[in-house]
Design an enzyme around this catalytic site. Structure first.
Site, PDB file in Angstrom:
ATOM      1  NE  ARG A  47       3.595  -8.103  11.099  1.00 32.88           N
ATOM      2  CZ  ARG A  47       3.955  -7.640  12.754  1.00 32.88           C
ATOM      3  NH1 ARG A  47       4.731  -8.662  13.072  1.00 32.88           N
ATOM      4  NH2 ARG A  47       3.896  -6.406  12.726  1.00 32.88           N
ATOM      5  CE1 TYR A 160       0.950   7.138   5.563  1.00 28.12           C
ATOM      6  CE2 TYR A 160       1.470   6.684   3.387  1.00 28.12           C
ATOM      7  CZ  TYR A 160       0.894   6.757   4.344  1.00 28.12           C
ATOM      8  OH  TYR A 160      -0.473   5.695   3.766  1.00 28.12           O
TER       9      TYR A 160
HETATM   10  O1  CP3 Z   1       2.121  -6.036  -2.462  1.00 26.72           O
HETATM   11  C1  CP3 Z   1       2.193  -6.928  -1.344  1.00 26.72           C
HETATM   12  O2  CP3 Z   1       2.180  -8.178  -0.773  1.00 26.72           O
HETATM   13  C2  CP3 Z   1       4.049  -6.800  -0.964  1.00 26.72           C
HETATM   14  C3  CP3 Z   1       4.518  -5.931   0.240  1.00 26.72           C
HETATM   15  C4  CP3 Z   1       3.864  -4.124   0.620  1.00 26.72           C
HETATM   16  C5  CP3 Z   1       2.988  -3.843   2.132  1.00 26.72           C
HETATM   17  N1  CP3 Z   1       3.632  -2.522   2.124  1.00 26.72           N
HETATM   18  C6  CP3 Z   1       3.612  -4.956   3.268  1.00 26.72           C
HETATM   19  C7  CP3 Z   1       2.607  -4.969   4.326  1.00 26.72           C
HETATM   20  C8  CP3 Z   1       3.585  -3.668  -0.175  1.00 26.72           C
HETATM   21  C9  CP3 Z   1       3.790  -3.427  -1.805  1.00 26.72           C
HETATM   22  C10 CP3 Z   1       3.251  -2.127   0.445  1.00 26.72           C
HETATM   23  C11 CP3 Z   1       2.696  -0.807   0.090  1.00 26.72           C
HETATM   24  C12 CP3 Z   1       2.892   0.166   1.193  1.00 26.72           C
HETATM   25  N2  CP3 Z   1       2.625   0.313   2.398  1.00 26.72           N
HETATM   26  C13 CP3 Z   1       1.570   1.076   0.140  1.00 26.72           C
HETATM   27  C14 CP3 Z   1       1.551   1.294  -0.359  1.00 26.72           C
HETATM   28  C15 CP3 Z   1       0.315   0.543  -1.540  1.00 26.72           C
HETATM   29  C16 CP3 Z   1      -0.721   1.229  -0.490  1.00 26.72           C
HETATM   30  O3  CP3 Z   1      -1.349   0.151   0.288  1.00 26.72           O
HETATM   31  O4  CP3 Z   1      -1.677   2.238  -0.733  1.00 26.72           O
HETATM   32  C17 CP3 Z   1       2.227   2.031   2.198  1.00 26.72           C
HETATM   33  C18 CP3 Z   1       1.052   3.633   1.415  1.00 26.72           C
HETATM   34  C19 CP3 Z   1       2.810   1.597   2.885  1.00 26.72           C
HETATM   35  C20 CP3 Z   1       2.539   2.033   4.700  1.00 26.72           C
HETATM   36  C21 CP3 Z   1       1.800   0.908   4.831  1.00 26.72           C
HETATM   37  N3  CP3 Z   1       2.972   0.125   5.638  1.00 26.72           N
HETATM   38  C22 CP3 Z   1       0.895   1.604   5.918  1.00 26.72           C
HETATM   39  C23 CP3 Z   1       0.277   2.939   6.134  1.00 26.72           C
HETATM   40  C24 CP3 Z   1       0.738  -0.022   6.680  1.00 26.72           C
HETATM   41  C25 CP3 Z   1      -0.230   0.290   8.027  1.00 26.72           C
HETATM   42  C26 CP3 Z   1      -1.731  -0.577   7.546  1.00 26.72           C
HETATM   43  C27 CP3 Z   1      -1.449  -1.354   6.908  1.00 26.72           C
HETATM   44  O5  CP3 Z   1      -2.218  -2.105   6.074  1.00 26.72           O
HETATM   45  O6  CP3 Z   1      -1.439  -2.150   8.112  1.00 26.72           O
HETATM   46  C28 CP3 Z   1       1.362  -0.945   6.929  1.00 26.72           C
HETATM   47  C29 CP3 Z   1       1.971  -1.920   7.036  1.00 26.72           C
HETATM   48  C30 CP3 Z   1       2.231  -2.709   6.108  1.00 26.72           C
HETATM   49  N4  CP3 Z   1       2.728  -2.984   5.060  1.00 26.72           N
HETATM   50  C31 CP3 Z   1       1.693  -4.368   6.084  1.00 26.72           C
HETATM   51  C32 CP3 Z   1       2.006  -4.953   4.932  1.00 26.72           C
HETATM   52  C33 CP3 Z   1       1.542  -6.360   5.028  1.00 26.72           C
HETATM   53  C34 CP3 Z   1       0.822  -4.813   7.255  1.00 26.72           C
HETATM   54  C35 CP3 Z   1       1.677  -4.463   7.966  1.00 26.72           C
HETATM   55  C36 CP3 Z   1       1.583  -6.084   9.186  1.00 26.72           C
HETATM   56  O7  CP3 Z   1       1.540  -7.445   8.499  1.00 26.72           O
HETATM   57  O8  CP3 Z   1       2.030  -6.277  10.836  1.00 26.72           O
END
Ligand code: CP3
Length: 350
Positions: A47, A160
């Site tokens: 990453r 969002y």
């Molecule tokens: O499950 C998995 O491993 C597959 C990948 C996956 C991600 N996001 C990767 C991610 C999946 C299925 C999601 C779903 C997702 N994304 C949801 C629904 C599930 C839940 O957790 O409620 C939502 C609401 C999002 C939107 C989202 N993406 C937010 C609010 C954020 C920031 C908060 C955070 O956790 O950092 C993300 C970023 C995100 N999506 C990351 C990952 C691994 C982290 C960012 C990074 O690695 O820099």
């Protein structure tokens, strides 16, 4: 009480898909929401090389590697496509950014003019790398491991798009839905058709089942819940099944409490994902043929020790004797120790 005798059923060679077809396994298959991610040092390493999180999602080499990392390390029963639910707004023309440590940022939809800037259909060129990721992973995944695709549910994605960021209670979208009902309905309809196209393309590329994440379903009062959670998910399930009659679909309506009772009947999903707050005794009384998934508290996994041992034991105890997939009740937290995930696998698999 002994579980009822199970008639022998044909097996797909993948425990998770067998359970989705109603088989009851003595040891449930297991995967974890957000299983690819920041708690893994190997994820943090790849990453760190990407300019931004979305660049990472749209890089098939990086995203397929991230999808496979938790399978190599832990041998989960399913891999989940590495991507994000916000690629749909991005592919509808509402550009998404992830700022360092701050979560998603979008230009909020506040007026009809903002809505009219969206594309009618998703730009498949934007999400083409996601389908390529699926193809790559499908080509190398161990035979016994299922490949899960996903999308966000329209309500959660819309929340969002309206706020332009994460909020504690999705108040901006809830207000917008009350004040601008017709316009909000148009946004939801747009997301329904985009999600159908997007999920069908994931199936064509090689996913074997999909999960619809409605992470914010729980903030909606009843009439809003019917309009913005149930009806759109029902429409997506019907739309996907029109093109793929046997599509296996998991619904994850987080925080809906007793409405879990008829969520699967109302929407047509095959598997009901339970969040951490779902009461096990209540879940155990749901239709015995309904496949359940869940619901260990991610904080119990992070804490480990007695919290983990007790949490797993009560889930396995209450949900044995029915088709069941072990999972967390929400995504794994970045601070979770690897050793706790290993212990979880030992507890579930024996
Ligand atoms: O499950 C998995 O491993 C597959 C990948 C996956 C991600 N996001 C990767 C991610 C999946 C299925 C999601 C779903 C997702 N994304 C949801 C629904 C599930 C839940 O957790 O409620 C939502 C609401 C999002 C939107 C989202 N993406 C937010 C609010 C954020 C920031 C908060 C955070 O956790 O950092 C993300 C970023 C995100 N999506 C990351 C990952 C691994 C982290 C960012 C990074 O690695 O820099």
């Amino acid at each position: 009480m002994e579980p009822a005798a199970v008639p022998p059923a044909p097996t797909t060679g993948k425990p998770l898909l067998d359970v989705c077809q109603g088989q009851i396994l003595s040891r449930p298959p297991i995967w974890l929401m957000r299983q690819a991610g920041r708690y893994l040092p190997e994820y943090r390493a790849i990453r760190a090389k990407a300019p931004s999180f979305l660049d990472f999602c749209y890089d098939p080499a990086a995203a397929s590697e991230a999808t496979l990392q938790p399978i190599r390390r832990f041998g989960f029963d399913a891999a989940i496509l590495f991507s994000d639910i916000l690629v749909i707004p991005d592919a509808l023309g509402q550009k998404v950014r992830f700022e360092q440590g701050e979560g998603p940022r979008l230009d909020p939809i506040e007026t009809i003019e903002d809505f009219l800037k969206l594309r009618e259909e998703i730009d498949l060129a934007v999400v083409a790398p996601v389908f390529e990721t699926v193809e790559r992973v499908a080509g190398v995944l161990p035979k016994s491991v299922a490949l899960i695709g996903f999308c966000g549910a329209p309500w959660t994605v819309a929340s969002y798009m309206i706020a332009g960021r994460g909020t504690p209670d999705q108040a901006p979208a809830r207000l917008f839905a009350y004040r601008e009902r017709a316009l909000f309905q148009r946004l939801i309809d747009r997301l329904v058709s985009a999600s159908i196209d997007y999920l069908c393309r994931q199936f064509e590329a090689g996913v074997e089942l999909v999960q619809i994440f409605d992470s914010w379903a729980g903030v909606l009062p009843q009439s809003e819940y019917e309009a913005w959670c149930l009806a759109p998910i029902r429409a997506i399930v019907a739309g996907v099944r029109q093109r793929r009659p046997n599509a296996v679909i998991i619904g994850f309506p987080r925080g809906i409490g007793t409405r879990l009772n008829d969520f699967a009947v109302e929407t047509g999903v095959d598997v009901l994902g339970l969040d951490s707050s779902a009461e096990l005794a209540f879940a155990a009384r749901l239709d015995p043929d309904l496949v359940l998934q869940g619901n260990l508290d991610p904080l119990a996994l992070l804490a480990g020790g007695a919290a983990l041992e007790k949490g797993v034991a009560s889930i396995l105890g209450e949900l044995r004797g029915r088709p069941f997939i072990f999972n967390l009740g929400h995504g794994i937290l970045p601070a979770t120790p690897i050793a706790h995930v290993e212990r979880l696998l030992t507890l579930v698999r024996g």
